[in-house]
Every structure is written in structure tokens, then in C-alpha cells.
Design an enzyme around this catalytic site. Structure first.
Site, PDB file in Angstrom:
ATOM      1  N   PRO A  79      -6.899  54.878  39.804  1.00 52.23           N
ATOM      2  CA  PRO A  79      -6.903  55.104  41.253  1.00 52.23           C
ATOM      3  C   PRO A  79      -7.948  54.220  41.941  1.00 52.23           C
ATOM      4  CG  PRO A  79      -7.479  57.122  40.034  1.00 52.23           C
ATOM      5  CD  PRO A  79      -7.188  56.068  39.018  1.00 52.23           C
ATOM      6  N   GLY A  81     -10.783  52.959  44.235  1.00 51.25           N
ATOM      7  CA  GLY A  81     -11.915  53.605  44.924  1.00 51.25           C
ATOM      8  C   GLY A  81     -12.162  55.030  44.476  1.00 51.25           C
ATOM      9  N   GLY A 104     -13.901  55.997  41.723  1.00 46.20           N
ATOM     10  CA  GLY A 104     -15.066  56.174  40.852  1.00 46.20           C
ATOM     11  C   GLY A 104     -14.764  55.903  39.388  1.00 46.20           C
ATOM     12  N   LEU A 105     -13.545  55.438  39.095  1.00 47.92           N
ATOM     13  CA  LEU A 105     -13.198  55.190  37.690  1.00 47.92           C
ATOM     14  C   LEU A 105     -13.213  53.702  37.347  1.00 47.92           C
ATOM     15  CD1 LEU A 105     -10.324  57.778  37.002  1.00 47.92           C
ATOM     16  CD2 LEU A 105     -12.775  58.023  36.627  1.00 47.92           C
ATOM     17  N   GLY A 106     -13.880  52.933  38.170  1.00 48.60           N
ATOM     18  CA  GLY A 106     -14.094  51.528  37.813  1.00 48.60           C
ATOM     19  C   GLY A 106     -12.900  50.629  38.076  1.00 48.60           C
ATOM     20  N   SER A 107     -12.077  50.978  39.072  1.00 48.16           N
ATOM     21  CA  SER A 107     -10.870  50.173  39.321  1.00 48.16           C
ATOM     22  C   SER A 107     -11.229  48.721  39.652  1.00 48.16           C
ATOM     23  CB  SER A 107     -10.033  50.773  40.453  1.00 48.16           C
ATOM     24  OG  SER A 107     -10.818  50.893  41.617  1.00 48.16           O
ATOM     25  N   ALA A 131     -13.941  46.910  38.847  1.00 48.36           N
ATOM     26  CA  ALA A 131     -14.438  46.192  37.664  1.00 48.36           C
ATOM     27  C   ALA A 131     -13.285  45.906  36.697  1.00 48.36           C
ATOM     28  CB  ALA A 131     -15.521  47.010  36.974  1.00 48.36           C
ATOM     29  N   ALA A 132     -12.383  46.874  36.537  1.00 47.13           N
ATOM     30  CA  ALA A 132     -11.272  46.685  35.584  1.00 47.13           C
ATOM     31  C   ALA A 132     -10.341  45.575  36.051  1.00 47.13           C
ATOM     32  CB  ALA A 132     -10.506  47.995  35.409  1.00 47.13           C
ATOM     33  N   ASP A 175     -20.878  49.369  35.856  1.00 51.83           N
ATOM     34  CA  ASP A 175     -19.410  49.360  35.764  1.00 51.83           C
ATOM     35  C   ASP A 175     -18.906  48.136  34.997  1.00 51.83           C
ATOM     36  OD1 ASP A 175     -19.780  51.487  37.431  1.00 51.83           O
ATOM     37  OD2 ASP A 175     -18.251  50.909  38.880  1.00 51.83           O
TER      38      ASP A 175
HETATM   39  C1  MEV Z   1     -20.522  53.408  40.782  1.00 53.72           C
HETATM   40  O1  MEV Z   1     -19.514  53.490  39.797  1.00 53.72           O
HETATM   41  C2  MEV Z   1     -21.853  53.813  40.229  1.00 53.72           C
HETATM   42  C3  MEV Z   1     -23.027  53.784  41.196  1.00 53.72           C
HETATM   43  O2  MEV Z   1     -24.164  54.211  40.456  1.00 53.72           O
HETATM   44  C4  MEV Z   1     -23.262  52.393  41.764  1.00 53.72           C
HETATM   45  C5  MEV Z   1     -23.773  51.405  40.732  1.00 53.72           C
HETATM   46  O3  MEV Z   1     -24.196  51.788  39.645  1.00 53.72           O
HETATM   47  O4  MEV Z   1     -23.749  50.198  41.056  1.00 53.72           O
HETATM   48  C6  MEV Z   1     -22.815  54.744  42.348  1.00 53.72           C
END
Ligand code: MEV
Length: 313
Positions: free
Chosen positions: A101, A103, A105-108, A110-111, A152
Site C-alpha cells: 500500500p 504511503g 508505512g510498509l516501505g512502498s 523504498a521498495a 527503510d
Molecule cells: C518511516 O518508515 C520511518 C521513520 O522513522 C522515518 C525515517 O526513519 O526516516 C518515521
């Protein structure tokens, strides 16, 4: 030249998001059930140097030369070409898709970068080391995050559990026993750049309190590493709960995140917390193996828009 396909996993932060930006340790693991994929096909009729980029999920279909410097996918392609010292690659079509998904928080982000960098380099006959892929991805992460810690890109490029301290050499976390996480998506999202910026303003306004929170979270990561490497991962549960409380205090949780955390706990999760930048995105719940499916169903009933059960090892 045959078509090339490369992919990269999502990631979940077990401990330490946000505090990691301020030098505290964090622990993150790859989540291989979700992934970004980049497929490259040569365009034999086009002049060399021509690159077409297509990513249906974000309505992108453009020549690389028409994309601005600030476009993250274009930056991933351009920096890979420059890393390989190639100005005029054979023309190619790059198609990107992702089951992570966006945005959430699962690293979309970066992946996607890692998949693109891997595909472009292997199309051009080079295979980059994980560290090079991670470093190139870090540059792209700056566009998404503003001031990323580097967590990430590292976990996604190395695809291993890591114990991460900004600026320190990479340390892998060697898990003695595997465990199960249920991941549940609120379906809402806030760009990480915004939550990182919000925490920065709050920290500037109340440094003493925020420095205390960051230190306490860093201590949780430290204790969690000992548990992971010593066996008995059920002991991580209370630490996850504590980490979630600290993130609530920092103002990066949300009603939807708290509701999913509570639903998981009421159904018997050993611990649960938001994971990633927060204010939307995903929660992770540590569960006994036999409880995974039941807690996943409970989270769906509680409003989760997507769920993943993953074995961390
Ligand atoms: C984001 O996945 C993690 C945060 O700690 C930001 C970061 O580490 O750059 C919120």
C-alpha cells in the site's frame, strides 16, 4: 536482450520509528508477502537513450526525459545510469507495479526504488551490491521523506532483519526464533515527510519531553534486540505496547490506528503498535501462530482495509 524483472519486499518497523531520525536504534524486518516489481523490456525500434516509464497505480506513463529531477522514479533510473557510468543505454520500457500500500508505512517508496535500481542495473548487465542499491535508494528516499534516517532503504535492499542506528555500520538482528505478525492497514495515509516534519516541530517546541520519549523508545529497541537474539519472542509484546504508547504521546497515532491496536489486543495479540510514520498506515500485532487467522479476521471486522499475516525469521 530479454525482458528483466526485479522485485523488492515491503518492510515493517518493529521498534523505533521517528526516534531513529534522532539517533536512537530501531529494528525493522522485511515483509516478503508484499512487493514492488519492475519489469524492463528493450525497445528495439527506439533510438538509444530513450526510456519510457509506466506505473499504472500512480497514473504515470512518460518518457524519462520529460520527468522532472524531483520525480522519485526518474531519480532512481538516472542515478543507476550514472552509478554505472552509462549515458545512452539501449532504449527500454520500464513498468512498475506494487502490492505494497502506497504511503502506508510498509516501505512502498523504498521498495519501488530498490526494484527499479535492481532491474535497470541487471538490464544493463551489472549487478549492484546490496549496499550500493541501499545508498542509491537513500538518495531517492530524501525526496519522499525530506530527512530520512536510512532505515527503510537498508532493510528493503538487504532483505534481512536489522538493528539500525543512523550513521552506524549496518548490523543485522539474528533472530533465534521466528514469530508471526499480523499487519493491518487503516486505509488512510499521511506522507512520511509530513509526520517526520510534525515530529520535528513538536520536538523543537518541547525538546525535553521529546528527547525523553526518543531515549525511552531507543531503550525499547535495545531490549527488543536482546529478546530477538536470545529466543522467546513472545516477550516482545509488552515492549510493542509501550512503543505504541510513546508514539501516541508523540502525536503520530490516529483514531483508526488506535482502534486496530485495541481490537488486536482484545482478541489476544501479545502486543501491537503502529508501524512506520503513523497518522494512518499500518499496525503490526505480534500473535501466537495459532491465533493469526482469528486476529486477522477480527482486524478486518474492526475496519482494516487490508491485512497480511507474515512469519518473521
Ligand atoms: C518511516 O518508515 C520511518 C521513520 O522513522 C522515518 C525515517 O526513519 O526516516 C518515521
Amino acid at each position: 536482450m530479454p525482458a528483466i524483472s526485479a522485485s523488492a519486499p515491503g518492510k515493517a518497523i518493529l521498534f523505533g520509528e521517528h526516534a531513529v531520525v534522532y539517533g536512537q536504534p530501531a529494528i525493522a524486518v522485511p515483509v516478503k508477502q508484499v512487493k514492488a516489481t519492475a519489469i524492463i523490456r528493450p525497445l528495439i525500434r527506439e533510438r538509444s537513450g530513450f526510456v519510457r516509464i509506466q506505473a499504472e497505480q500512480i497514473n504515470l506513463d512518460s518518457a524519462l526525459s520529460d520527468l522532472p529531477e524531483q520525480n522519485p522514479i526518474a531519480l532512481a533510473v538516472r542515478s543507476t545510469l550514472s552509478e554505472l557510468n552509462i549515458n545512452q543505454p539501449p532504449a527500454f520500457h520500464l513498468r512498475i507495479s506494487s502490492t505494497i500500500p502506497l504511503g502506508g508505512g510498509l516501505g512502498s517508496g523504498a521498495a519501488i526504488s530498490v526494484a527499479v535500481i535492481r532491474a535497470v542495473s541487471s538490464f544493463l548487465g551489472s549487478s549492484l551490491e546490496a549496499e550500493q542499491v541501499s545508498d542509491l535508494t537513500f538518495e531517492v528516499e530524501k525526496l519522499y521523506h525530506g530527512n530520512p534516517s536510512g532505515l527503510d532503504n537498508t532493510v528493503v535492499a538487504f532483505e534481512k532483519p536489522i538493528y539500525f542506528v543512523k550513521g552506524d555500520p549496518i548490523e543485522f538482528a539474528h533472530l533465534k526464533e521466528s514469530f508471526t505478525l499480523v499487519i493491518a492497514d487503516t486505509g488512510k495515509s499521511t506522507p512520511t515527510r509530513d509526520t517526520v516534519a510534525a515530529v520535528r516541530s513538536a520536538w523543537k517546541a518541547d525538546k525535553q519531553n521529546f528527547d525523553r520519549l526518543f531515549t525511552e523508545i531507543g531503550e525499547l529497541s535495545h531490549r527488543a534486540r536482546k529478546i530477538l537474539e536470545g529466543g522467546n519472542p513472545v516477550d516482545l509484546g509488552p515492549l510493542m505496547d509501550e512503543n505504541h504508547s510513546r508514539l501516541q504521546e508523540m502525536g503520530v497515532s490516529s483514531a483508526e490506528l488506535d482502534q486496530l491496536v485495541m481490537a488486536a489486543k482484545q482478541e489476544g495479540a501479545l502486543g501491537a503498535k503502529l508501524s512506520g510514520g503513523g497518522r494512518g498506515g499500518n499496525i503490526i500485532a505480534l500473535v501466537r501462530d495459532e491465533d493469526g487467522e482469528r486476529i486477522e479476521a477480527t482486524l478486518k471486522n474492526a475496519g482494516a482495509k487490508g491485512t497480511v499475516v507474515t512469519r518473521v525469521q
